[in-house]
Design a protein around this motif. Structure first.
Motif, PDB file in Angstrom:
ATOM      1  N   ILE A 354       0.845  -1.201   0.000  1.00 34.97           N
ATOM      2  CA  ILE A 354       0.000   0.000   0.000  1.00 34.97           C
ATOM      3  C   ILE A 354       0.877   1.247   0.000  1.00 34.97           C
ATOM      4  O   ILE A 354       0.641   2.198  -0.756  1.00 34.97           O
ATOM      5  N   LEU A 355       1.898   1.239   0.846  1.00 32.38           N
ATOM      6  CA  LEU A 355       2.785   2.401   0.939  1.00 32.38           C
ATOM      7  C   LEU A 355       3.504   2.649  -0.377  1.00 32.38           C
ATOM      8  O   LEU A 355       3.644   3.808  -0.800  1.00 32.38           O
ATOM      9  N   ARG A 356       3.954   1.580  -1.043  1.00 26.95           N
ATOM     10  CA  ARG A 356       4.670   1.774  -2.307  1.00 26.95           C
ATOM     11  C   ARG A 356       3.777   2.419  -3.359  1.00 26.95           C
ATOM     12  O   ARG A 356       4.220   3.289  -4.114  1.00 26.95           O
ATOM     13  N   ILE A 357       2.524   2.017  -3.407  1.00 26.29           N
ATOM     14  CA  ILE A 357       1.595   2.632  -4.361  1.00 26.29           C
ATOM     15  C   ILE A 357       1.380   4.105  -4.018  1.00 26.29           C
ATOM     16  O   ILE A 357       1.364   4.979  -4.900  1.00 26.29           O
ATOM     17  N   LEU A 358       1.242   4.412  -2.739  1.00 29.92           N
ATOM     18  CA  LEU A 358       0.994   5.792  -2.324  1.00 29.92           C
ATOM     19  C   LEU A 358       2.181   6.705  -2.629  1.00 29.92           C
ATOM     20  O   LEU A 358       1.997   7.891  -2.927  1.00 29.92           O
ATOM     21  N   THR A 359       3.411   6.186  -2.550  1.00 27.71           N
ATOM     22  CA  THR A 359       4.577   7.032  -2.817  1.00 27.71           C
ATOM     23  C   THR A 359       4.625   7.502  -4.269  1.00 27.71           C
ATOM     24  O   THR A 359       5.257   8.524  -4.566  1.00 27.71           O
TER      25      THR A 359
END
Length: 503
Positions: A354-359
Motif C-alpha cells: 500500500i505504501l509503495r503505491i501511495l509514494t
C-alpha cells in the motif's frame, strides 16, 4: 515576539514540525502495537468526521485573519476581536449539536458503530481548537511563527503522554474504551496548546500600546470581510472533509464487496490509513511549515505595486523548488524501504505494498499543499473550492471502481488517492498560472532534483545485500541504507548547484 521572514519562519516551524511529527509518529507506532490495526482503524474512522466538524466551526476565519493581517489592511485588533467572537459562537454551536446528534451521525456516516464513545469523547476539542484558531491566525498574519510552533509542541507532548496513560488504563475495558482514550488525549493536548497561546497573547499585549476601545457594533464590517474570504475557503475545506468522510465510509464497504467481512475491512482500512498514510506523511513536516509561512509573504507581495509580481514569482518558485527537493528523496526512501519500515516499526508487513503505491503520487500531494498556501495568500479561495471538489470526486470515483475488484482491493484505494493528488496539483497549478500571469522555470525546478534522485536510486540498488522486498532486515541496516541514499542525493544536488535556485 519578532516578525520572521519566509526563510526563518519556515525553519522555526520546520523544527517544531519535526519534533511534533516525530513524537506523533512514535505515538502512532505504540498505538498500533497496543490497540492493533483494528483499534487504530476505529480511531481513524473518527478523524474525518472530527475534521469535518472542525472546518464547520472554523468558518475559514484563521486563514482569513492571517491573510487580512498580513496584507496590511490595518485594524488587526478589530479583525481579531470579530474573529474571536465568531469562532467562540460557532465552536459552541457545532460542539453542542454534534454531541446531541452523535448517535445519528455515527449510525448513518460510519460503517462501524463502535466508534460512538470515541467520537463523543473528542467533541470538546472542537470548541477549544475553534477559539485557539483566532490566536493562531493573528500570530500567522503577523509572522510570529514561533508562538504557533511552541503551542504545537506543548499540545503534542501532553496528547502523547495522556493518550498512552489512558490507553493502558482503559484497554482492559475493551477496544472501544481504549480508542476513546486517544480522543480524550486530543482534548487534553489541545487545551494545553491553547493555554500557551493565551499566555503568548498576554505577553504581546503588554509589549504594545493598548488598542483603542471600540463598541462591539463596529465589528460588523471586519466580520463581513472575514466571512467574505473565509466562507469560500470553508466550503472548500468542508468539501475536502466530506470527501475524507466518504473515503472512510466507502473503503470498508468496497472491501466487503471484494469479499472481506466488516472486522477484517476495518483492520485493512487501519493498515491503509494508520500505517501507510502515517509513513507517507512523514516528509510533510517541511511542506506544513512552508505553507504556514508562505501565506503571509505571498499576501504581502500581492499588495506591493512596483515589485509585487517579481517578488511573487520569486517566492512561488522558491516554495515549489523547496517542496520538490525535500519530498522527492522522502518518496524514494519510502518506496525502497517500505517493507522494512512497515515491518520493523509497525510490525505490519502487509502495509508495505500500500505504501509503495501511495509514494507514486506523494510528490503531487505535497506540491498540491504548497500551491494551496500560495493560492490562499493570493485570495483565490473560490478556485481552491472548485479544485478540491474535482480532485476529491476523482479520488472517490477511483475508490468506487477499483477497490471492489479482488485483483486490486485496498491497492485500488491507494491508486485512487494518487490520481486525486495528481488532479489536485494540476488544477492548483493551472489556477496559479492563470492568476499570476507568469511562467515557471520547470527545467530548473525539476531537472536537478530528478537527476539527483535517479543517481541516489542507482546507489541504493548497488548497495550490498539490497533487496527491496526483503522484510527480514534489521533497523540498523535499514537506517544505514537510508542515510547513504539521502547523503548521495544531497551531495549530487549540492555539487550540481541544485541547493541554490534563483527565480
Amino acid at each position: 515576539m519578532k516578525r520572521q521572514s519566509l526563510f526563518w519562519g519556515t525553519v522555526t516551524l520546520l523544527i517544531s514540525n519535526i519534533f511534533v511529527k516525530g513524537l506523533g509518529f512514535a505515538y502512532r507506532v505504540v498505538l498500533v502495537r497496543l490497540l492493533g490495526t483494528e483499534g487504530v482503524g476505529l480511531t481513524e474512522m473518527v478523524s474525518p468526521l472530527f475534521s469535518f466538524l472542525l472546518v464547520l466551526a472554523g468558518c475559514g476565519i484563521q486563514t482569513a485573519l492571517a491573510q487580512l493581517t498580513a496584507a496590511g489592511k490595518g485594524q488587526a485588533h478589530a479583525y481579531f476581536r470579530a474573529g474571536l467572537l465568531m469562532l467562540g459562537l460557532s465552536g459552541c454551536l457545532v460542539t453542542g449539536f454534534a454531541y446531541l446528534l452523535a448517535p445519528l451521525l455515527v449510525e448513518h456516516l460510519v460503517p462501524d458503530h463502535r466508534i460512538l464513545l470515541c467520537f463523543q469523547s473528542v467533541l470538546p476539542a472542537v470548541l477549544i481548537i475553534s477559539v485557539a484558531s483566532a490566536f493562531r491566525g493573528l500570530f500567522q498574519g503577523r509572522r510570529i511563527i514561533s508562538a504557533i510552533g511552541m503551542s504545537q509542541n506543548i499540545e503534542q507532548v501532553v496528547r502523547v503522554l495522556t493518550g498512552l496513560w489512558l490507553a493502558l488504563r482503559l484497554l482492559p475495558l475493551g477496544l472501544e474504551h481504549a480508542a476513546s482514550a486517544v480522543a480524550l488525549a486530543t482534548v487534553a493536548g489541545e487545551g494545553a496548546g491553547f493555554a500557551y497561546l493565551l499566555f503568548t497573547w498576554g505577553r504581546l499585549r503588554r509589549q504594545e500600546p493598548p488598542p483603542p476601545r471600540r463598541p462591539w457594533q463596529e465589528l460588523l464590517r471586519p466580520a463581513r470581510e472575514l466571512l467574505a474570504y473565509g466562507l469560500p475557503l470553508t466550503m472548500g475545506r468542508l468539501a475536502t472533509s466530506g470527501i475524507m468522510m466518504l473515503q472512510a465510509f466507502l473503503i470498508p464497504i468496497c472491501l466487503q464487496q471484494a469479499g472481506w467481512e466488516m472486522r477484517a475491512a476495518t483492520e485493512i482500512y487501519g493498515r491503509f490509513s494508520g500505517v501507510a498514510l502515517s509513513l507517507l506523511h512523514l516528509p510533510g513536516v517541511f511542506t506544513a511549515a512552508l505553507t504556514v509561512s508562505v501565506l503571509p509573504t505571498v499576501a504581502e507581495s500581492m499588495h506591493q505595486e512596483h515589485t509585487g509580481r517579481t517578488l511573487l514569482k520569486k517566492r512561488v518558485t522558491q516554495s515549489l523548488y523547496a517542496t520538490i527537493v525535500f519530498t522527492l528523496p522522502g518518496m524514494l526512501l519510502l518506496f525502497a524501504e517500505a517493507g522494512s519500515l512497515c515491518t520493523l516499526i509497525f510490525d505490519n508487513a502487509p502495509a508495505a505494498p500500500i505504501l509503495r503505491i501511495l509514494t507514486l503520487g506523494g510528490c503531487f500531494l505535497y506540491l498540491q499543499v504548497t500551491l494551496t498556501g500560495v493560492l490562499q495568500g493570493m485570495g483565490r479561495v473560490r478556485e481552491l473550492l472548485a479544485n478540491n471538489i474535482i480532485a476529491g470526486l476523482i479520488m472517490l470515483a477511483g475508490i468506487w471502481l477499483l477497490t471492489p475488484l479482488p485483483a486490486f482491493g485496498i491497492l485500488g484505494a491507494a491508486l485512487a488517492a494518487d490520481l486525486g493528488w495528481l488532479a489536485g496539483f494540476l488544477l492548483n497549478l493551472h489556477s496559479l498560472l492563470k492568476a499570476a500571469r507568469f511562467s515557471l522555470p520547470w527545467k530548473r525546478l525539476v531537472l536537478r532534483p530528478l537527476l539527483a534522485g535517479l543517481a541516489a536510486a542507482v546507489v541504493a540498488l548497488a548497495l550490498p545485500g539490497f533487496r527491496m522486498l526483503d522484510p527480514a532486515i534489521t533497523m540498523t541496516a535499514a537506517l544505514q541504507r537510508m542515510a547513504v541514499t539521502a547523503a548521495v542525493y544531497f551531495l549530487i544536488l549540492g555539487l550540481s548547484g541544485g541547493l541554490k535556485l534563483r527565480a
